[in-house]
Design an enzyme around this catalytic site. Structure first.
Site: not given
Length: 836
Positions: A505, A556
């Protein structure tokens, strides 16, 4: 019941401690003690010298070539190999300095918890006249006695009112125990015979300490944290728990929990020198015990902290760490062997993103193993991606503010329950990806922040150590021990829970020093790139791919940082895949417009192919796109309800045909109308509506065709797997393109001379009206079968189709040698497969 009150069980620890005093008198006395002990003890009951030698030899035999531990593996791992508890040489008396005296300050430091080495005072120590003393810490005891291995009993006198007692023995103690009497609160007493934590050697070996200091301990979780340990001793089996925590700047560390009534007085820990690790083994502590560390910081303040390497925690909002031990027996060997083939770039990946708490509220890991796995299999997905499962205190963070990186959240069950869920997924042929958050962590006072009174895990300079948008700390990626903590954590999830991928993330926030900051500190070259974070990501990816064959890492990353999926030896970050955020934003922006306006924005759909092969991409329609007022995927579509559903079906058909792997957030597969909220379940009642059941049936068929047709995945990351038919028909809102499979023997060459395999044509009409008699160029003549039509009546469409397929005739069109006339349905996508 405290550990003091608990009956002796079985624990895992090395034999007794040793010391570093080397005076001539000490050596002489130690040698005499060894000789006496050899005569008095059975052959198998080794002295400290034998114990130390045995431990060293065992460590040399056990230590693999790579970064592993010297200590005995946790009992659960050993039991898997032998089926028997781990046993070591029984404890023996240490070679402590002869005649060593203790001062009032020494005693006070232990009682108050600021001693770096309580073992220098407590435990067994020789005295100059040949006798020995045993000192033990027993707060609130009425009386204390030492019971030696031969049963002889020696009364202890109190040295300090804080609970330090001393007994004198005429010889070196054997496998002794402590007999302690407590008041029962009603005028009576209770007496217990217990083991002494301060007679045991460290559970963290010298090689472990070295690797921790170097930041190269790739199995860190086998050393730090709380581990159940079992030993055979002359007095019987001993079971307990070793605690080890990294706090290099602490002035003192104590462990407390259910086993001492949370008094934080009985168990000060020892510092293992420059490694910064504090350690203790406490016999009698049992699985399920809650615990915390009390840490005297460099600033002189005491802090209560949860264990950074806790393997289980209380259910939030409670936050104590919990002693756990895995007994799970995996049954996914066949899956792991198949996964190890790797090559996911050339294999189908259709990912279903799930928030475990709100897919269907009230389900735990074991219930999800039944209901979620069955649903995912029936819908045809190949993988599940869970939003973060590591423990987090605030449910509204969706798991992205982690406080316990090594503990699966207890909201849904135990760690073994999660193992069961993943095992069941593997048995069903479903891979499991978990979201992982190494970019930042929350500021909760009991967690990682200012752990030992200093900026330990976070960067000390707030211009690098805080993420103001999220109110969190940022890891100090330049510190070797912090990188080790994170790299080992990535391996931990892959090895201990058999996860098949990590979706990392907020990578962009790690890569740029000025990410969402008005004030920032440049790197050593004056630039904005976070060089330490780059090095960490490269190390993490290289380590994971080396140690766990077949696992994938996914970034990401929302910027144009080059080489995210390039191998580390070529200078890239080393990820396997990257989320294609540009495709997601552009395509959704196009779809949100009315069809009459789309012709002016046609480039938003074609632009993705300009950079489609610059990285290995996943096409994400994730949770971030259906929250915070953005509307559900269905609600993004313009028009009345029929048009919204038709737009959604056409978009999904286009998405599945576009180069890249697919990811779809839960609820979108049946066209949920409302935004997602973590506080409630998905709106499953939609499936009572045939229109929404049609969306689910379409997704199921898309996944089925996708897995069957290698043209859609075998050349996903190679330009030869894609060719435009017509990228420029903006006036009709139509896109048409070809996908090719990897060539087999005997197949004809493509336009550029390379051999091409299976061929599939995709025609996506985003206009509100059908296009009848629409001619497209095709590379091969003959029958092109219609294998998917999002406008089919079974999906809720109008039924405009091609009667099962079209014939390509030898009429050049769109630069191709053949062409066919097709019916392009309104707001519909059609796939044609060449039957050659």
């Amino acid at each position: 019941m405290s550990t003091d009150d608990a009956p002796d069980r079985t624990g895992t620890t090395p034999a007794k401690k040793t010391t570093s005093r080397t005076t001539a008198a000490a050596k002489k006395a130690a040698a005499a003690a060894k000789t006496a002990a050899k005569k008095a003890a059975p052959a198998k009951k080794a002295t400290a010298a034998k114990t130390t030698a045995a431990k060293t030899t065992a460590a040399k035999k056990a230590a693999p070539a790579k970064a592993t531990a010297t200590k005995a593996a946790p009992a659960k791992r050993a039991a898997k190999k032998t089926g028997e508890p781990t046993a070591t040489t029984p404890p023996a008396s240490p070679a402590i300095g002869v005649g060593a005296q203790v001062s009032g300050d020494d005693l006070q430091a232990i009682v108050e918890g600021w001693s770096h080495d309580p073992y220098a005072v407590l435990g067994t120590h020789p005295v100059g006249d040949g006798s020995w003393v045993v000192r033990t810490l027993r707060p609130d005891a009425v009386s204390v006695a030492v019971v030696d291995q031969d049963g002889s009993r020696y009364e202890a006198s109190q040295l300090h009112g804080g609970g330090i007692y001393e007994a004198t023995l005429p010889q070196q103690p054997g496998d002794y125990r402590i007999q302690v009497t407590y008041g029962d609160g009603s005028g009576g007493t209770n007496t217990y015979t217990v083991d002494d934590p301060y007679r045991w050697m460290p559970t963290v070996g010298e090689l472990d300490q070295y690797l921790i200091g170097e930041g190269r301990h790739e199995r860190l979780w086998e050393v730090l944290g709380a581990h159940v340990r079992r030993y055979d001793t002359p007095g019987g089996p001993v079971e307990g728990v070793s605690f080890a925590v990294w706090a290099p700047n602490a002035r003192g560390v104590k462990v407390t929990g259910d086993f001492d009534y949370w008094q934080a007085r009985a168990y000060p820990m020892r510092s293992l020198g420059s490694s910064g690790v504090w350690e203790i083994f406490i016999p009698g502590v049992q699985v399920g015990s809650r615990y915390r560390y009390h840490i005297l910081g460099k600033d002189g303040s005491w802090r209560e902290k949860s264990d950074p390497l806790a393997f289980q925690t209380e259910v939030p909002p409670a936050n104590a760490s919990v002693v756990t031990e895995s007994h799970y027996e995996w049954t996914d060997d066949e899956w792991l062997a198949e996964r190890a083939r790797g090559g996911w770039h050339e294999r189908p990946m259709s990912v279903y993103e799930v928030h475990a708490g709100s897919w269907r509220q009230g389900l735990g890991y074991r219930e999800l193993a039944d209901e979620l796995i069955e649903y995912v299999v029936s819908a045809g997905f190949t993988h599940i991606e869970f939003m973060p499962l590591a423990e987090h205190p605030f449910g509204g963070s969706w798991g992205y503010q982690v406080t316990s990186y090594y503990a699966p959240t207890s909201r849904y069950g135990s760690p073994d329950d999660l193992r069961y869920l993943i095992d069941r997924a593997h048995q069903a042929g479903i891979g499991v990806i978990v979201d992982w958050v190494p970019a930042h962590f929350p500021k909760d006072a009991w967690a990682l922040g200012r752990f030992d009174g200093t900026a330990l895990y976070e960067h000390a300079d707030p211009r690098r150590g805080e993420q103001l948008d999220w109110g969190t700390f940022v890891f100090d990626f330049g510190r070797t021990e912090v990188r080790n903590f994170l790299v080992a954590n990535a391996l931990y999830w892959c090895k201990e829970f058999h996860v098949d991928g990590l979706r990392v993330d907020a990578v962009a926030s790690m890569l740029y020093l000025d990410y969402s900051r008005s004030e920032w500190l440049p790197n050593i070259h004056g630039g904005r790139e976070n060089l330490e974070a780059v090095a960490f990501l490269q190390e993490m990816n290289a380590t994971v791919y080396r140690e766990v064959p077949g696992v994938v890492t996914i970034a990401e990353e929302s910027t144009a940082w080059p080489g995210v999926t390039r191998p580390t030896h070529l200078g890239g970050l080393g990820f396997g895949f990257k989320w294609n955020m540009g495709w997601m934003h552009d395509s959704l922006a196009y779809m949100e417009k009315q069809p009459v306006h789309r012709s002016y924005h046609h480039g938003q759909l074609t632009f993705s192919m300009i950079y489609a092969y610059s990285e290995n991409y996943v096409l994400p329609i994730s949770h971030d796109e259906v929250v915070y007022g953005k509307g559900s995927l269905l609600r993004k579509m313009p028009g009345d309800r029929w048009q919204q559903l038709a737009n959604l079906r056409a978009y999904l058909g286009y998405m599945w045909a576009h180069p890249g792997k697919q990811l779809l957030f839960m609820g979108a597969e049946f066209g949920q109308d409302a935004e997602w909220a973590e506080s409630r379940s998905l709106d499953w009642w939609h499936l009572d509506d045939p229109a929404h059941r049609g969306i689910l049936q379409l997704v199921t068929d898309l996944n089925t065709r996708y897995r069957e047709l290698e043209a859609l995945w075998s050349l996903d990351v190679e330009p030869s797997g894609f060719q435009w038919i017509d990228a420029n028909d903006s006036s009709n809102n139509v896109l048409s393109f070809l996908r090719y499979g990897r060539a087999g023997e005997g197949l004809e060459p493509g336009a550029e001379g390379e051999a091409r395999g299976q061929a599939l044509a995709c025609v996506a009409n985003f206009a509100g009206a059908p296009h009848s008699g629409y001619r497209i160029g095709l590379p091969r003549g003959g029958r092109w079968r219609e294998v998917l039509n999002t406008d089919a009546e079974g999906y809720g469409g109008s039924g405009v189709g091609n009667w099962g397929g079209v014939e390509a005739v030898e009429e050049p069109w769109h630069g191709q040698p053949f062409s066919a006339v097709v019916e392009a349905p309104p707001l519909g996508t059609v796939w044609f497969l060449h039957e050659g």
